[in-house]
Every structure is written in C-alpha cells, then in structure tokens.
Design a protein around this motif. Sequence first.
Motif, PDB file in Angstrom:
ATOM      1  N   LEU A   9       0.830  -1.202   0.000  1.00 18.56           N
ATOM      2  CA  LEU A   9       0.000   0.000   0.000  1.00 18.56           C
ATOM      3  C   LEU A   9       0.869   1.260   0.000  1.00 18.56           C
ATOM      4  O   LEU A   9       0.617   2.194  -0.766  1.00 18.56           O
ATOM      5  CB  LEU A   9      -0.928  -0.023   1.220  1.00 18.56           C
ATOM      6  CG  LEU A   9      -2.083   0.943   1.237  1.00 18.56           C
ATOM      7  CD1 LEU A   9      -2.985   0.754   0.024  1.00 18.56           C
ATOM      8  CD2 LEU A   9      -2.885   0.760   2.519  1.00 18.56           C
ATOM      9  N   VAL A  10       1.904   1.258   0.826  1.00 16.36           N
ATOM     10  CA  VAL A  10       2.825   2.400   0.863  1.00 16.36           C
ATOM     11  C   VAL A  10       3.512   2.576  -0.482  1.00 16.36           C
ATOM     12  O   VAL A  10       3.657   3.698  -0.980  1.00 16.36           O
ATOM     13  CB  VAL A  10       3.862   2.236   2.002  1.00 16.36           C
ATOM     14  CG1 VAL A  10       4.992   3.238   1.869  1.00 16.36           C
ATOM     15  CG2 VAL A  10       3.186   2.365   3.354  1.00 16.36           C
ATOM     16  N   GLN A  11       3.920   1.487  -1.100  1.00 18.34           N
ATOM     17  CA  GLN A  11       4.579   1.575  -2.402  1.00 18.34           C
ATOM     18  C   GLN A  11       3.635   2.127  -3.464  1.00 18.34           C
ATOM     19  O   GLN A  11       4.044   2.930  -4.302  1.00 18.34           O
ATOM     20  CB  GLN A  11       5.135   0.218  -2.816  1.00 18.34           C
ATOM     21  CG  GLN A  11       6.354  -0.186  -2.029  1.00 18.34           C
ATOM     22  CD  GLN A  11       6.829  -1.590  -2.341  1.00 18.34           C
ATOM     23  OE1 GLN A  11       6.101  -2.413  -2.893  1.00 18.34           O
ATOM     24  NE2 GLN A  11       8.077  -1.881  -1.966  1.00 18.34           N
ATOM     25  N   GLN A  12       2.366   1.704  -3.424  1.00 13.82           N
ATOM     26  CA  GLN A  12       1.387   2.225  -4.391  1.00 13.82           C
ATOM     27  C   GLN A  12       1.208   3.734  -4.213  1.00 13.82           C
ATOM     28  O   GLN A  12       1.193   4.488  -5.196  1.00 13.82           O
ATOM     29  CB  GLN A  12       0.035   1.537  -4.204  1.00 13.82           C
ATOM     30  CG  GLN A  12       0.003   0.100  -4.633  1.00 13.82           C
ATOM     31  CD  GLN A  12      -1.312  -0.573  -4.211  1.00 13.82           C
ATOM     32  OE1 GLN A  12      -2.183   0.055  -3.622  1.00 13.82           O
ATOM     33  NE2 GLN A  12      -1.431  -1.850  -4.517  1.00 13.82           N
ATOM     34  N   LYS A  13       1.072   4.168  -2.980  1.00 13.31           N
ATOM     35  CA  LYS A  13       0.857   5.596  -2.707  1.00 13.31           C
ATOM     36  C   LYS A  13       2.102   6.398  -3.067  1.00 13.31           C
ATOM     37  O   LYS A  13       2.015   7.485  -3.638  1.00 13.31           O
ATOM     38  CB  LYS A  13       0.476   5.835  -1.241  1.00 13.31           C
ATOM     39  CG  LYS A  13      -0.750   5.080  -0.760  1.00 13.31           C
ATOM     40  CD  LYS A  13      -1.985   5.373  -1.567  1.00 13.31           C
ATOM     41  CE  LYS A  13      -3.166   4.572  -1.030  1.00 13.31           C
ATOM     42  NZ  LYS A  13      -4.324   4.612  -1.887  1.00 13.31           N
TER      43      LYS A  13
END
Length: 155
Positions: A108-112
Amino acid sequence: MKPWIKRIVLGFAGITLVVGGLTACGVSRHHGMGSMSDADATAWRAKQIERVADRLDLDATQKTKLAALGEVMAQQRKALRGNADNPRAEFQALIAGPKFDRTGAQNLVQQKTEAIRTASPQVIAAMGDFYDSLRPEQQQKVRDFMQKQKRGRRM
C-alpha cells in the motif's frame, strides 16, 4: 530559483501531498450524504478558486493558472486514492487478522509513493506556474497566509 521561492513551492507541494494523502485515506463526508461526487467536488473546487481569486485579486490569466493547479491537485488526490471504492477498507484489511499485514502495508505504501512520484512533477509545475504569475504584492499575501497558518498549528 531563489531559495525562498523553492521553499514556498516545495511547501505547497508538500502540503498538497499530505492533504491528498489524508483525503485518499479517509472518506470525505459532504453534508452527511456519504462521499462527495465528482460533480460536487468540481463545484467545491470552483468555489474555492473564486474565493482565492477574490482574496488575491487575480486577473484572468492568473485565475486560469489557479484553476489548472486545482485540476492537477484533484488528479493527484484521485491517483492517491487509487481504484479503491473505500480507501479506509484497505487500511482496515491490514488489521483484520490476528497479525498486522506487513506485506500488505508495504504494498500500500509503495502504491501511494508511486502515485506521488508520478504526479508530483505536474503538481510542482502547476504550482510554479501559478505562483510565478503572481505580482509581488500577491505573492506577499500568499506568504502572509502561510505564516498565519503556521502560527495556528504549533506542535
């Protein structure tokens, strides 16, 4: 570019990213009716542009650049939100089991982060175009507003 201008532009970009991130994480409530529709968001953005235009006494060209900045920021918020209908559910899923889903959180952090990395040049360019189009007294009003906001948010 002068250092103080860089700081202001980067400050606005940072604020945009933080606000966009928070917006993407939560579900916006509009008059208690659930999340804001695209039409409502567009109307709200137009109203905010008018407020800023009135306060800064913007001419037509400056107003157009402000509207372009608003559109780029809206696109950034959509990119941060991603395809999720309910961004809060993404976060709730991380704690749904007996252990925190570290892999899911990292994904999720990588997507954001990728959404920010991809769109930030456009946000910075739009902010720079708008700010650079302001007259010195208008720029001072922006700096004064930022300083006033800073005093109100001491940590």
